[in-house]
Design a protein around this motif. Structure first.
Motif, PDB file in Angstrom:
ATOM      1  N   ALA A   2       0.837  -1.204   0.000  1.00  0.00           N
ATOM      2  CA  ALA A   2       0.000   0.000   0.000  1.00  0.00           C
ATOM      3  C   ALA A   2       0.869   1.249   0.000  1.00  0.00           C
ATOM      4  O   ALA A   2       1.916   1.293   0.631  1.00  0.00           O
ATOM      5  CB  ALA A   2      -0.898   0.003   1.230  1.00  0.00           C
ATOM      6  N   LYS A   3       0.437   2.257  -0.740  1.00  0.00           N
ATOM      7  CA  LYS A   3       1.178   3.511  -0.761  1.00  0.00           C
ATOM      8  C   LYS A   3       1.049   4.215   0.594  1.00  0.00           C
ATOM      9  O   LYS A   3      -0.024   4.247   1.184  1.00  0.00           O
ATOM     10  CB  LYS A   3       0.637   4.409  -1.873  1.00  0.00           C
ATOM     11  N   PRO A   4       2.160   4.758   1.085  1.00  0.00           N
ATOM     12  CA  PRO A   4       2.087   5.465   2.376  1.00  0.00           C
ATOM     13  C   PRO A   4       1.076   6.612   2.318  1.00  0.00           C
ATOM     14  O   PRO A   4       1.009   7.349   1.342  1.00  0.00           O
ATOM     15  CB  PRO A   4       3.508   5.981   2.569  1.00  0.00           C
ATOM     16  N   VAL A   5       0.296   6.720   3.348  1.00  0.00           N
ATOM     17  CA  VAL A   5      -0.712   7.781   3.428  1.00  0.00           C
ATOM     18  C   VAL A   5      -0.342   8.720   4.570  1.00  0.00           C
ATOM     19  O   VAL A   5      -0.056   8.281   5.685  1.00  0.00           O
ATOM     20  CB  VAL A   5      -2.116   7.176   3.660  1.00  0.00           C
ATOM     21  N   VAL A   6      -0.301  10.002   4.310  1.00  0.00           N
ATOM     22  CA  VAL A   6      -0.009  10.987   5.346  1.00  0.00           C
ATOM     23  C   VAL A   6      -1.294  11.749   5.652  1.00  0.00           C
ATOM     24  O   VAL A   6      -1.819  12.480   4.811  1.00  0.00           O
ATOM     25  CB  VAL A   6       1.096  11.964   4.897  1.00  0.00           C
ATOM     26  N   LEU A   7      -1.834  11.524   6.827  1.00  0.00           N
ATOM     27  CA  LEU A   7      -3.066  12.184   7.227  1.00  0.00           C
ATOM     28  C   LEU A   7      -2.752  13.443   8.037  1.00  0.00           C
ATOM     29  O   LEU A   7      -1.689  13.546   8.662  1.00  0.00           O
ATOM     30  CB  LEU A   7      -3.924  11.227   8.051  1.00  0.00           C
ATOM     31  N   THR A   8      -3.680  14.351   8.031  1.00  0.00           N
ATOM     32  CA  THR A   8      -3.517  15.573   8.818  1.00  0.00           C
ATOM     33  C   THR A   8      -3.407  15.222  10.302  1.00  0.00           C
ATOM     34  O   THR A   8      -4.219  14.464  10.831  1.00  0.00           O
ATOM     35  CB  THR A   8      -4.712  16.511   8.595  1.00  0.00           C
ATOM     36  N   GLY A   9      -2.384  15.735  10.937  1.00  0.00           N
ATOM     37  CA  GLY A   9      -2.172  15.440  12.346  1.00  0.00           C
ATOM     38  C   GLY A   9      -1.265  14.250  12.586  1.00  0.00           C
ATOM     39  O   GLY A   9      -0.968  13.934  13.737  1.00  0.00           O
ATOM     40  N   TRP A  10      -0.808  13.566  11.501  1.00  0.00           N
ATOM     41  CA  TRP A  10       0.049  12.391  11.642  1.00  0.00           C
ATOM     42  C   TRP A  10       1.527  12.739  11.439  1.00  0.00           C
ATOM     43  O   TRP A  10       2.376  11.855  11.424  1.00  0.00           O
ATOM     44  CB  TRP A  10      -0.355  11.316  10.620  1.00  0.00           C
ATOM     45  N   GLU A  11       1.840  14.021  11.258  1.00  0.00           N
ATOM     46  CA  GLU A  11       3.215  14.384  10.937  1.00  0.00           C
ATOM     47  C   GLU A  11       4.201  13.927  11.997  1.00  0.00           C
ATOM     48  O   GLU A  11       5.358  13.602  11.704  1.00  0.00           O
ATOM     49  CB  GLU A  11       3.326  15.914  10.760  1.00  0.00           C
ATOM     50  N   SER A  12       3.778  13.862  13.239  1.00  0.00           N
ATOM     51  CA  SER A  12       4.698  13.498  14.327  1.00  0.00           C
ATOM     52  C   SER A  12       5.197  12.066  14.217  1.00  0.00           C
ATOM     53  O   SER A  12       6.269  11.751  14.752  1.00  0.00           O
ATOM     54  CB  SER A  12       4.011  13.701  15.682  1.00  0.00           C
ATOM     55  N   ILE A  13       4.468  11.205  13.541  1.00  0.00           N
ATOM     56  CA  ILE A  13       4.909   9.806  13.429  1.00  0.00           C
ATOM     57  C   ILE A  13       5.208   9.395  11.987  1.00  0.00           C
ATOM     58  O   ILE A  13       5.610   8.251  11.734  1.00  0.00           O
ATOM     59  CB  ILE A  13       3.869   8.832  14.031  1.00  0.00           C
ATOM     60  N   THR A  14       5.005  10.288  11.019  1.00  0.00           N
ATOM     61  CA  THR A  14       5.352   9.982   9.635  1.00  0.00           C
ATOM     62  C   THR A  14       6.557  10.777   9.156  1.00  0.00           C
ATOM     63  O   THR A  14       7.009  10.582   8.022  1.00  0.00           O
ATOM     64  CB  THR A  14       4.163  10.261   8.693  1.00  0.00           C
ATOM     65  N   GLN A  15       7.058  11.646   9.996  1.00  0.00           N
ATOM     66  CA  GLN A  15       8.253  12.412   9.668  1.00  0.00           C
ATOM     67  C   GLN A  15       9.241  12.288  10.823  1.00  0.00           C
ATOM     68  O   GLN A  15       8.847  12.271  11.994  1.00  0.00           O
ATOM     69  CB  GLN A  15       7.903  13.889   9.428  1.00  0.00           C
ATOM     70  N   GLY A  16      10.502  12.199  10.471  1.00  0.00           N
ATOM     71  CA  GLY A  16      11.502  12.091  11.524  1.00  0.00           C
ATOM     72  C   GLY A  16      12.844  11.643  10.991  1.00  0.00           C
ATOM     73  O   GLY A  16      13.053  11.526   9.776  1.00  0.00           O
ATOM     74  N   VAL A  17      13.772  11.374  11.889  1.00  0.00           N
ATOM     75  CA  VAL A  17      15.113  10.913  11.541  1.00  0.00           C
ATOM     76  C   VAL A  17      15.211   9.424  11.892  1.00  0.00           C
ATOM     77  O   VAL A  17      14.885   9.020  13.011  1.00  0.00           O
ATOM     78  CB  VAL A  17      16.190  11.707  12.305  1.00  0.00           C
ATOM     79  N   LYS A  18      15.661   8.647  10.925  1.00  0.00           N
ATOM     80  CA  LYS A  18      15.791   7.210  11.146  1.00  0.00           C
ATOM     81  C   LYS A  18      16.921   6.909  12.117  1.00  0.00           C
ATOM     82  O   LYS A  18      18.049   7.364  11.949  1.00  0.00           O
ATOM     83  CB  LYS A  18      16.034   6.506   9.805  1.00  0.00           C
ATOM     84  N   LYS A  19      16.614   6.125  13.151  1.00  0.00           N
ATOM     85  CA  LYS A  19      17.612   5.694  14.117  1.00  0.00           C
ATOM     86  C   LYS A  19      17.625   4.171  14.173  1.00  0.00           C
ATOM     87  O   LYS A  19      16.622   3.517  13.880  1.00  0.00           O
ATOM     88  CB  LYS A  19      17.297   6.263  15.499  1.00  0.00           C
ATOM     89  N   GLU A  20      18.769   3.632  14.557  1.00  0.00           N
ATOM     90  CA  GLU A  20      18.908   2.173  14.627  1.00  0.00           C
ATOM     91  C   GLU A  20      19.381   1.752  16.011  1.00  0.00           C
ATOM     92  O   GLU A  20      20.192   2.446  16.642  1.00  0.00           O
ATOM     93  CB  GLU A  20      19.871   1.660  13.557  1.00  0.00           C
ATOM     94  N   TYR A  21      18.866   0.610  16.454  1.00  0.00           N
ATOM     95  CA  TYR A  21      19.181   0.079  17.777  1.00  0.00           C
ATOM     96  C   TYR A  21      19.687  -1.354  17.613  1.00  0.00           C
ATOM     97  O   TYR A  21      19.057  -2.166  16.919  1.00  0.00           O
ATOM     98  CB  TYR A  21      17.948   0.125  18.674  1.00  0.00           C
TER      99      TYR A  21
END
Length: 599
Positions: free
Chosen positions: A66-85
């Motif tokens: 499925a194509k990624p969907v960006v909903l209004t108000g979802w920016e906090s969990i759909t945008q960011g810096v990738k980190k690895e653990y």
């Protein structure tokens, strides 16, 4: 060697050629289970959902995420810096990414690639994510950024809280010195987020299988998807061509299998409800194939839904996999069960190999001892074959007289020969049957050595890796049906086989028109074994040397003068009226021919 024995050898050669040519598992080797619905029809009832949330139809592009969907108000969990653990133990090194909360790197610490680099099963080209219907939109967790909410030395929990309510958590747990990774998915407070008429969601798993072996061509044809439907025997997609399969059956594990390693997802509680699987051959030498699995998981609309699973990232080691009691060892190509080949490997070769490995780490010596072990097992059959050939050699003068007398009457000649055999107490098939009985062992060796993880990167003399060919010289050109390199162990095996064939032809009464048949197999095997595992060529070379020694001992034990005397005594005994089916058939054919001649 009589005509019947030569026919038997020719039959074995034909079967060998067929098995060598078609050694890759084929689509026809397994049951076809495309678009089958289980008897309960439960899966079908769960798919009655709206067009924007149901699974793709057959006309859609297969396994397209499925194509990624960006909903209004979802920016906090759909945008960011990738980190690895990082998680690691003595055997594995894993990296869990904040983007998608997934494993994006898996390395086997106890193995290396053919060029001595870290052996990586999963890199950035592989990915997976859950596709869920959230408020009328297809959301894929690959596009979401997770954060670690709990972390210890051997485990980590990655979670994301959705703006619409609910949370998704993924927990990975490593045990000390183990290839298994505990994996738990928890959907919390999602019942008001996922529509009531939807009781399933998807796991989209895309794997790009890295080429970690010396011979990428062999590695590619040993890469595919294996799986097991609940209550059934494990099956697989074709290894030799692009393949796709769709089935609606509960499935408890799916494995991305390559030549010596695999990455397997196992459902320990709730089976995957159905699956769409596909393989795609890639060009180049970095990746062998692209493997895709779209698995359906049930959703029960509880306050908290937990899915307990586990991964296996490790070698195709028969003992390790069989101890998991999931039939994962069926991924190792040990041969066909209907020829007893797989049984020979499981209950004779593998136990002996494991036993000898406890005494020495020199796998050339182990192969020699395996060859000696097989020689001892087949000793009664080979002795009977040699004895039969000796009897036929003693009878050759009388057989030549019959040929001179009845040479123009083939049916009469065969009938008289059968009478002579019966009177002398000699079976014309005595040399053929033992060869056929040894056939499963012969082929089982062919299947065992190239798939044995124990031989991988183990050297012997000039061979650096017994699991692939030993090249002493690279040719500036490619010879059809041979290759572009020279394998010395293959040449030694071929020369020893030709010498054995020549000596055997001198010792056995063989009709001249059939002599060339006995040289087909060694000449054919020269081309096949030149690009095959050096361990297999070494085994057959040692086997031939032991055969020379064995024949010398047999020759000393069998006194042909006593054999002639025994046959003469048998001739003096009253002839039995009991006839074999073959002899009776020959006599009937002779009578019919005589009747037609009188007319």
């Amino acid at each position: 060697m009589d005509k019947n024995t030569v026919t038997g050898i020719s039959l074995i050669a034909i079967i060998l050629i067929a098995s060598f040519y078609f050694f890759g598992p084929k689509k026809s080797d397994k049951p076809v289970i495309v678009n089958k619905v289980d008897s309960s029809q439960q899966v079908a009832s769960k798919k009655n959902a709206s067009a924007d949330t149901t699974k793709k139809t057959a006309s859609d592009t297969s396994l397209q995420k499925a194509k990624p969907v960006v909903l209004t108000g979802w920016e906090s969990i759909t945008q960011g810096v990738k980190k690895e653990y990082t998680l690691e133990n003595a055997k594995l090194r894993l990296r869990v990414s904040s983007k998608g909360g997934m494993i994006d790197y898996a390395e086997l610490k106890t193995y290396k690639t053919s060029d001595k680099k870290p052996l990586v099963l999963i890199d950035s080209a592989s990915h997976y994510g859950y596709q869920m219907p959230i408020r009328g939109q297809n959301i894929n967790t690959e596009s979401l950024y997770f954060t670690p909410v709990a972390q210890t030395a051997n485990s980590i929990t990655m979670a994301v809280h959705l703006p619409t309510g609910g949370s998704i958590a993924q927990t990975y747990t490593l045990k000390d010195s183990d290839y298994q990774v505990g994996y738990k998915l928890v959907l919390d407070s999602m019942k008001d987020v996922i529509p009531n008429n939807i009781n399933y969601f998807f796991l989209n798993w895309h794997g790009a299988i890295l080429s970690n072996e010396h011979d990428s061509s062999i590695s590619k044809i040993n890469t595919t998807i294996h799986y097991r439907n609940v209550g059934e025997t494990p099956s697989y997609l074709s290894e030799t061509k692009d393949d796709q399969e769709t089935f609606k059956k509960p499935t408890d594990w799916v494995s991305f299998k390559q030549q010596f390693f695999c990455q397997t997802l196992i459902s320990t509680e709730k089976p995957f409800e159905d699956a769409e699987l596909s393989t795609e051959l890639t060009t180049g030498h970095v990746y062998n194939k692209k493997l895709k699995a779209e698995l359906t998981l049930p959703y029960g609309h509880s306050q908290s839904e937990t899915y307990n699973m586990k991964y296996y990232f490790g070698p195709l080691d028969y003992h390790v996999l069989s101890n998991m009691n999931l039939n994962l060892e069926r991924q190792i190509p040990l041969g066909w069960s209907f020829f007893l080949i797989a049984w020979v490997n499981r209950f004779i070769v593998i136990p002996a190999f494991g036993f000898l490995s406890g005494f020495t780490s020199n796998y050339g010596i182990i192969i020699l001892l395996i060859a000696l072990y097989i020689k001892l097992l087949t000793l009664p059959f080979t002795y009977k074959s040699y004895l039969s050939s000796a009897k036929m050699r003693v009878l050759k003068p009388e057989l030549d007289e019959l040929k001179t007398k009845f040479g123009k009457e083939p049916t009469k000649l065969q009938s008289e020969q059968m009478k002579l055999y019966r009177k002398a107490g000699v079976s014309p098939f005595g040399g053929c049957l033992p060869l056929l009985l040894q056939f499963p062992i012969l082929i089982s060796m062919y299947r065992f050595f190239p798939s044995s993880i124990e031989l991988r990167q183990q050297g012997f003399l000039w061979a650096k890796d017994l699991s692939t060919y030993d090249s002493i010289y690279t040719l500036p050109f490619n010879i059809p049906a041979y290759g572009d390199h020279v394998s010395l162990f293959c040449i030694l095996m071929t020369i020893s086989t030709i010498i054995y064939t020549y000596i055997n032809n001198q010792l056995t009464p063989q009709q001249s028109e059939f002599k060339w048949l006995s040289y087909i197999m060694p000449i054919f095997l020269l081309g096949v074994f030149n690009k095959y595992a050096a361990g297999l060529s070494i085994y057959y070379f040692f086997f031939n040397i032991l055969t020379f020694i064995q024949q010398y001992i047999f020759k000393q034990l069998i006194d042909e003068k006593k054999l002639i005397a025994q046959i003469e005594e048998n001739k003096k005994k009253p002839a039995s009226n009991k006839k074999s089916r073959l002899q009776q058939r020959l006599e009937d054919m002779q009578k019919q021919q005589q009747a037609r001649t009188r007319r």
